[in-house]
Design an enzyme around this catalytic site. Sequence first.
Site, PDB file in Angstrom:
ATOM      1  N   LYS A   4      37.749  40.082  42.437  1.00 40.28           N
ATOM      2  CA  LYS A   4      38.651  38.965  42.646  1.00 40.28           C
ATOM      3  C   LYS A   4      39.665  39.237  43.767  1.00 40.28           C
ATOM      4  O   LYS A   4      39.768  40.349  44.262  1.00 40.28           O
ATOM      5  CB  LYS A   4      39.350  38.625  41.326  1.00 40.28           C
ATOM      6  CG  LYS A   4      38.370  38.177  40.217  1.00 40.28           C
ATOM      7  CD  LYS A   4      37.467  37.053  40.677  1.00 40.28           C
ATOM      8  CE  LYS A   4      36.767  36.230  39.598  1.00 40.28           C
ATOM      9  NZ  LYS A   4      36.067  36.868  38.538  1.00 40.28           N
TER      10      LYS A   4
HETATM   11  C1  LIG Z   1      35.681  36.351  37.027  1.00 40.65           C
HETATM   12  C2  LIG Z   1      35.790  35.106  36.231  1.00 40.65           C
HETATM   13  C3  LIG Z   1      36.065  35.112  34.860  1.00 40.65           C
HETATM   14  C4  LIG Z   1      36.056  36.340  34.028  1.00 40.65           C
HETATM   15  O1  LIG Z   1      36.855  37.334  34.451  1.00 40.65           O
HETATM   16  P1  LIG Z   1      36.620  38.855  34.021  1.00 40.65           P
HETATM   17  O2  LIG Z   1      37.895  39.476  34.432  1.00 40.65           O
HETATM   18  O3  LIG Z   1      35.438  39.354  34.794  1.00 40.65           O
HETATM   19  O4  LIG Z   1      36.407  38.882  32.553  1.00 40.65           O
HETATM   20  C5  LIG Z   1      36.243  33.906  34.219  1.00 40.65           C
HETATM   21  N1  LIG Z   1      36.126  32.737  34.877  1.00 40.65           N
HETATM   22  C6  LIG Z   1      35.848  32.688  36.174  1.00 40.65           C
HETATM   23  C7  LIG Z   1      35.737  31.362  36.843  1.00 40.65           C
HETATM   24  C8  LIG Z   1      35.634  33.869  36.897  1.00 40.65           C
HETATM   25  O5  LIG Z   1      35.288  33.804  38.189  1.00 40.65           O
END
Ligand SMILES: *Cc1c(COP(=O)(O)O)cnc(C)c1O
Length: 401
Positions: free
Chosen positions: A186
């Site tokens: 992210k």
């Molecule tokens: C990455 C993501 C998640 C989950 O996040 P994690 O930290 O990997 O559990 C949830 N929703 C969206 C839209 C994402 O891109």
Amino acid sequence: MPGMEFFGAAERKEINDVLETGILFRYNHEAQRNNIYKAREFEAEVANLVGAKYAHAVSSGSTAVLCALAAAGIGAGDEVIVPPFTYIATVEAVLMAGALPVFADIDETLCLSAAGIRRVITPKTKAICLVHMCGQMADMDAIMAIVNEHNLVLVEDAGQAMGASYKGVSTGLWGKTGAYSFDFFKIATACEGGIMVTNDETAYKHADSYSDHGHDHVGSNRGMEQHPVLGFNYRISELHAAIGLVQTRRVPEIIKSNNAHKAQLMSALANVPGVSFAQIPDANGDSATFLNLLLTDTDSAQRTVAEMNAAGVGGFNYWFTNMYHFINQWNHIKEMKTAAPLAIEKLGAPQDYKNLDIPIAQSVIGRLISFGIRASWTSEEVAALAMNIEAAVRKATLVEA
Ligand SMILES: *Cc1c(COP(=O)(O)O)cnc(C)c1O
């Protein structure tokens, strides 16, 4: 997805603050922790970045979505409208909450559309879990009109859109609650972590307790704290929070570079025949973690992907065939393959997930190729990528002619 590009001295310093005291746990231990509270600082940093009254850090983006749902009062048997194009965690969170996902169509914003939502709304609809995809944002004026008209609860999964906004209001703060992810891919990473945000004090308190076995976190004797609501353990560690804190500070600079690179790519590709871009409802609020290219049809997109693979152009996602981002590959959900029965298996699914009417999602995601933008690129690297994309598209579309 650039957070990981910038792991450096600042991250090591914050981690070391925690290692110096050895208090890896976010609560209590006042005498030993030397006033080091990284999870609290992380929450304050995110609240400041996005303009939230409250932010609560948890173990992942997925658990942040689950906390956001619970804190918004969404649970067993509630029908929740979700998109068929999202990271699968959104749908999993709704199911784990005991709620019932209802898939609605999207549009060229890559997010749920007002028209798609209207087609599936029934008197049983309780909430919308809106997902802001690929660094961009949904068309919030249209979405809020429906939310208000039908008196729905809005929960936002802004897992891939922290720092993005629409008309000056951050993604994650339009609804009752919102969630960001800090996983390794992210815009800012804690390696593993997530943040739930809200402007509603009760929702914040519920998330705070829900994510830690109900603890109200009042006083300094953990074993004697009150438990106003039932919860579970979705806590974040001080080490992860220390990294998330530094990375959050980097976000404004990352967004600036991302937008410069995205603008350069879009202008270089603007006149390539057969290429257009996903719609950005507020270009000023783009976090620009992805360049989202739309080809004219699924065949051209797949041929372009093949040309890029042959030429060794990496760094892109073709979500249409991705196992975790598009419903066409979610056979485990369609067939309800579960380790143990979920509430939905007792209550009954609100839709036939094998036969959904989502024609725009099928067409738009078929045409979509998303390139992850790296904040550390030079403008020469960006120019080279644009040339490689153009070459692949031209080769792929020559076949048609
Ligand atoms: C990455 C993501 C998640 C989950 O996040 P994690 O930290 O990997 O559990 C949830 N929703 C969206 C839209 C994402 O891109």
